[in-house]
Design a protein around this motif. Structure first.
Motif, mmCIF file in Angstrom:
data_model
loop_
_atom_site.group_PDB
_atom_site.id
_atom_site.type_symbol
_atom_site.label_atom_id
_atom_site.label_comp_id
_atom_site.label_asym_id
_atom_site.label_seq_id
_atom_site.Cartn_x
_atom_site.Cartn_y
_atom_site.Cartn_z
ATOM 1 N N PRO A 20 0.824 -1.209 0.000
ATOM 2 C CA PRO A 20 0.000 0.000 0.000
ATOM 3 C C PRO A 20 0.860 1.263 0.000
ATOM 4 N N GLY A 21 0.480 2.192 -0.859
ATOM 5 C CA GLY A 21 1.181 3.463 -0.934
ATOM 6 C C GLY A 21 2.396 3.470 -1.834
ATOM 7 N N GLU A 22 2.756 2.329 -2.365
ATOM 8 C CA GLU A 22 3.912 2.238 -3.254
ATOM 9 C C GLU A 22 3.456 1.773 -4.640
ATOM 10 N N PRO A 23 4.181 2.103 -5.686
ATOM 11 C CA PRO A 23 5.337 2.998 -5.665
ATOM 12 C C PRO A 23 4.910 4.457 -5.540
ATOM 13 N N ASN A 24 5.610 5.181 -4.686
ATOM 14 C CA ASN A 24 5.362 6.608 -4.500
ATOM 15 C C ASN A 24 6.293 7.360 -5.449
ATOM 16 N N LEU A 25 5.824 7.575 -6.663
ATOM 17 C CA LEU A 25 6.690 8.055 -7.735
ATOM 18 C C LEU A 25 6.547 9.557 -7.948
ATOM 19 N N SER A 26 7.681 10.203 -8.136
ATOM 20 C CA SER A 26 7.661 11.595 -8.561
ATOM 21 C C SER A 26 7.488 11.637 -10.074
ATOM 22 N N GLU A 27 7.201 12.804 -10.588
ATOM 23 C CA GLU A 27 7.094 12.960 -12.040
ATOM 24 C C GLU A 27 8.419 12.595 -12.707
ATOM 25 N N ALA A 28 9.523 12.937 -12.055
ATOM 26 C CA ALA A 28 10.840 12.617 -12.607
ATOM 27 C C ALA A 28 11.069 11.106 -12.654
ATOM 28 N N ASP A 29 10.597 10.388 -11.624
ATOM 29 C CA ASP A 29 10.738 8.926 -11.606
ATOM 30 C C ASP A 29 9.993 8.305 -12.785
ATOM 31 N N THR A 30 8.762 8.758 -13.008
ATOM 32 C CA THR A 30 7.962 8.218 -14.101
ATOM 33 C C THR A 30 8.580 8.549 -15.453
ATOM 34 N N MET B 298 -1.502 -12.795 2.152
ATOM 35 C CA MET B 298 -1.580 -11.330 2.143
ATOM 36 C C MET B 298 -2.938 -10.876 2.655
ATOM 37 N N VAL B 299 -3.989 -11.552 2.194
ATOM 38 C CA VAL B 299 -5.343 -11.150 2.548
ATOM 39 C C VAL B 299 -5.642 -11.466 4.004
ATOM 40 N N PHE B 300 -5.408 -12.713 4.414
ATOM 41 C CA PHE B 300 -5.884 -13.144 5.724
ATOM 42 C C PHE B 300 -4.898 -12.868 6.853
ATOM 43 N N ARG B 301 -3.621 -13.241 6.668
ATOM 44 C CA ARG B 301 -2.673 -13.060 7.768
ATOM 45 C C ARG B 301 -2.287 -11.605 7.926
ATOM 46 N N GLU B 302 -2.179 -10.893 6.804
ATOM 47 C CA GLU B 302 -1.766 -9.489 6.848
ATOM 48 C C GLU B 302 -2.940 -8.527 6.731
ATOM 49 N N SER B 303 -4.149 -9.066 6.504
ATOM 50 C CA SER B 303 -5.364 -8.241 6.375
ATOM 51 C C SER B 303 -5.203 -7.151 5.328
ATOM 52 N N LEU B 304 -4.694 -7.544 4.158
ATOM 53 C CA LEU B 304 -4.472 -6.611 3.068
ATOM 54 C C LEU B 304 -5.424 -6.902 1.910
ATOM 55 N N ASP B 305 -5.976 -5.860 1.338
ATOM 56 C CA ASP B 305 -6.737 -6.006 0.100
ATOM 57 C C ASP B 305 -5.752 -6.172 -1.059
ATOM 58 N N ILE B 306 -6.196 -6.862 -2.108
ATOM 59 C CA ILE B 306 -5.342 -7.097 -3.274
ATOM 60 C C ILE B 306 -6.066 -6.655 -4.533
ATOM 61 N N TYR B 307 -5.359 -5.878 -5.339
ATOM 62 C CA TYR B 307 -5.852 -5.481 -6.650
ATOM 63 C C TYR B 307 -4.892 -6.011 -7.705
ATOM 64 N N ALA B 308 -5.446 -6.469 -8.814
ATOM 65 C CA ALA B 308 -4.614 -6.952 -9.917
ATOM 66 C C ALA B 308 -5.393 -6.766 -11.209
ATOM 67 N N GLU B 309 -4.701 -6.957 -12.323
ATOM 68 C CA GLU B 309 -5.340 -6.906 -13.635
ATOM 69 C C GLU B 309 -5.081 -8.227 -14.362
ATOM 70 N N SER B 310 -6.140 -8.856 -14.817
ATOM 71 C CA SER B 310 -5.997 -10.095 -15.570
ATOM 72 C C SER B 310 -5.928 -9.770 -17.062
ATOM 73 N N GLU C 108 -13.539 2.823 -7.771
ATOM 74 C CA GLU C 108 -14.069 2.428 -6.472
ATOM 75 C C GLU C 108 -13.062 1.689 -5.603
ATOM 76 N N LEU C 109 -11.792 1.657 -6.010
ATOM 77 C CA LEU C 109 -10.787 0.979 -5.204
ATOM 78 C C LEU C 109 -10.609 1.684 -3.866
ATOM 79 N N PRO C 110 -10.573 0.922 -2.756
ATOM 80 C CA PRO C 110 -10.340 1.552 -1.454
ATOM 81 C C PRO C 110 -8.868 1.918 -1.298
ATOM 82 N N ASP C 111 -8.583 2.673 -0.261
ATOM 83 C CA ASP C 111 -7.187 2.974 0.042
ATOM 84 C C ASP C 111 -6.514 1.751 0.659
ATOM 85 N N GLY C 112 -5.208 1.698 0.527
ATOM 86 C CA GLY C 112 -4.432 0.710 1.266
ATOM 87 C C GLY C 112 -4.467 -0.697 0.715
ATOM 88 N N TYR C 113 -4.338 -0.861 -0.594
ATOM 89 C CA TYR C 113 -4.345 -2.205 -1.157
ATOM 90 C C TYR C 113 -2.966 -2.559 -1.721
#
Length: 209
Positions: free
Chosen positions: A80-90, A155-167, A122-127
């Protein structure tokens, strides 16, 4: 963060091995075939360059890679929160891709813009964002794949993290759904008649068993 009951999993910084697995796994993937059409004589080299630059970029900016010992299966993700990219990084990332890929960069650019501009609102924060999940078709077994999928569940159960991906295909979408992930938002549409990409999501309140 990998489950200690699964000693076959380890963090990996072996870029070459990660890239080999990804290039082999996605060689016939519809999205990669759209970006790098089959008639390109240097197609495998272009795939390797795309994955090498991308993996180096993600690992440098907060991403992680998990792999089985021989890289039969790999999982590349950002917390969650990464990558925190600047315009220069991108811009630096895009310049590296353009320099390495030449004329093929235009489709890569269109692909990256589509992922950014058409991501579900509709994605929540912190995934966790799973960038790549793959197994090497010439090395892996079903056990390697099951281990990778177990890592996602952890990731989901032990760390209580939401997961987003693209198939990137309907075939892969069916696999994600069997694991309990759900479709979210609209299909991400690539231009010029390109294939659709399917956003998926899983959380502790969802159907992952």
């Amino acid at each position: 963060m990998p489950d200690q009951s699964l000693p076959r999993w380890q963090y990996s910084h072996d870029i070459e091995a990660i890239v080999e697995t990804l290039s082999e796994a996605f060689f016939h993937d519809p999205v990669m075939e759209w970006i790098f059409p089959q008639e390109i004589s240097h197609r495998r080299r272009a795939l390797d360059s795309f994955y090498t630059i991308s993996i180096e970029h993600f690992l440098r900016h907060g991403g992680h890679a998990w792999a089985t010992p021989e890289h039969e299966a790999v999982l590349v993700w950002t917390p969650p929160g990464e990558p925190n990219l600047s315009e220069a990084d991108t811009e630096a990332y895009n310049r590296r891709l353009e320099h390495a890929l030449g004329g093929e960069y235009k489709r890569v650019e269109a692909f990256l813009k589509a992922l950014e501009q058409q991501a579900p609102q509709e994605l929540p924060d912190g995934y966790v964002h799973v960038m790549f999940a793959a197994r090497h078709p010439g090395k892996s077994t079903s056990a390697d794949w099951q281990t990778l999928m177990h890592a996602l569940r952890e990731m989901v159960f032990r760390e209580s993290l939401d997961i987003y991906a693209e198939s990137s295909s309907l075939q892969n979408l069916r696999i994600w759904k069997r694991l309990g992930f759900q479709r979210i938002g609209q299909e991400i549409r690539l231009p010029d008649g390109g294939p659709d990409i399917y956003p998926i999501f899983g959380n502790v309140n969802g159907r992952i068993k």
